[in-house]
Design an enzyme around this catalytic site. Structure first.
Site, PDB file in Angstrom:
ATOM      1  N   ASN A  56      41.353  41.815  30.130  1.00 16.32           N
ATOM      2  CA  ASN A  56      42.457  42.435  30.883  1.00 16.32           C
ATOM      3  C   ASN A  56      43.516  42.953  29.911  1.00 16.32           C
ATOM      4  OD1 ASN A  56      43.054  39.671  30.372  1.00 16.32           O
ATOM      5  ND2 ASN A  56      44.539  39.592  32.034  1.00 16.32           N
ATOM      6  N   GLU A  58      47.333  44.181  30.200  1.00 14.01           N
ATOM      7  CA  GLU A  58      48.487  44.286  31.096  1.00 14.01           C
ATOM      8  C   GLU A  58      49.485  45.328  30.600  1.00 14.01           C
ATOM      9  OE1 GLU A  58      49.977  40.306  31.791  1.00 14.01           O
ATOM     10  OE2 GLU A  58      48.224  39.832  33.041  1.00 14.01           O
ATOM     11  N   CYS A  67      42.166  45.557  34.626  1.00 10.15           N
ATOM     12  CA  CYS A  67      41.434  44.286  34.654  1.00 10.15           C
ATOM     13  C   CYS A  67      40.295  44.297  33.638  1.00 10.15           C
ATOM     14  CB  CYS A  67      40.843  44.036  36.031  1.00 10.15           C
ATOM     15  SG  CYS A  67      42.053  43.852  37.335  1.00 10.15           S
ATOM     16  N   GLU A  69      37.171  43.581  34.079  1.00  4.77           N
ATOM     17  CA  GLU A  69      35.921  44.167  34.573  1.00  4.77           C
ATOM     18  C   GLU A  69      35.894  45.676  34.339  1.00  4.77           C
ATOM     19  OE1 GLU A  69      37.930  42.028  36.078  1.00  4.77           O
ATOM     20  OE2 GLU A  69      36.940  40.859  37.645  1.00  4.77           O
ATOM     21  N   CYS A 107      39.280  41.810  41.792  1.00  2.00           N
ATOM     22  CA  CYS A 107      40.230  42.480  42.688  1.00  2.00           C
ATOM     23  C   CYS A 107      39.544  43.642  43.407  1.00  2.00           C
ATOM     24  CB  CYS A 107      41.443  42.975  41.896  1.00  2.00           C
ATOM     25  SG  CYS A 107      41.182  44.558  41.061  1.00  2.00           S
ATOM     26  N   CYS A 110      38.376  46.586  41.153  1.00  2.00           N
ATOM     27  CA  CYS A 110      37.168  46.264  40.374  1.00  2.00           C
ATOM     28  C   CYS A 110      35.932  46.208  41.265  1.00  2.00           C
ATOM     29  CB  CYS A 110      37.356  44.957  39.618  1.00  2.00           C
ATOM     30  SG  CYS A 110      38.558  45.115  38.277  1.00  2.00           S
TER      31      CYS A 110
END
Ligand code: THU
Length: 154
Positions: A56, A58, A67, A69, A107, A110
């Site tokens: 991830n 940020e 993210c 993924e 999420c 993703c």
């Protein structure tokens, strides 16, 4: 306690995926998570036995966070290995230990990316999620994570 569905134990993973999960977990240290403190790493298991990892990333805007993924999927597209993806591994850990394990689950954004990748590959990709220090995790497929997904028809 978080609901664990499609529960799977680490030791029930195929041996290659178990070693891949360990590599994913080593890459947790590369997460850029100054805001949440939640390190997440993803690994795309390739047909040739290789692994493409992502973490991830940020943003100070919070909402523009990427993210693990999607980072991994974009990386596999860029390095030419996207067609070889056969499974997705996800692991998470708190940067500062001692916080409670929450439900680890991709999420919505993703899930859409994974659903579209599944469609491209014509494989209902399995997605395994594990907390770094817990023996049990989950195994769900792309279509379980996002049933009736929008996908290209062109
Ligand atoms: N995160 C992921 O990278 N993957 C997931 O499956 C869940 C959430 C990240 C986004 C953000 O950096 C942090 O976890 C806290 O939500």
């Amino acid at each position: 306690a978080p609901a664990i569905f499609a529960m799977i134990l680490r030791r029930e993973l195929p041996p290659l995926y178990r070693s891949h999960l360990e590599e994913v977990e080593r890459s947790l240290l590369r997460s850029h998570c100054p805001h949440s403190g939640l390190q997440v790493a993803a690994g795309l298991c390739l047909e040739n036995g290789q692994l493409v990892t992502g973490v991830n990333y940020e943003s100070d805007s919070y909402g523009l966070t990427l993210c693990a993924e999607r980072t991994a999927i974009a990386r596999a597209q860029a390095n030419g290995s996207i067609e070889l993806v056969r499974a997705v591994l996800v692991s998470a850990d708190w940067k500062i230990p001692g916080q409670q394990a929450l439900t680890l689950s991709p999420c919505g954004a993703c899930r859409q990316w994974i659903a579209e990748l599944s469609e491209r590959l014509a494989i209902n990709l399995p997605v395994y999620c594990f907390w770094k220090d817990l023996p049990e995790g989950s195994r769900r497929t792309a279509s379980e994570l996002l049933p009736n997904s929008f996908a290209k028809n062109y």
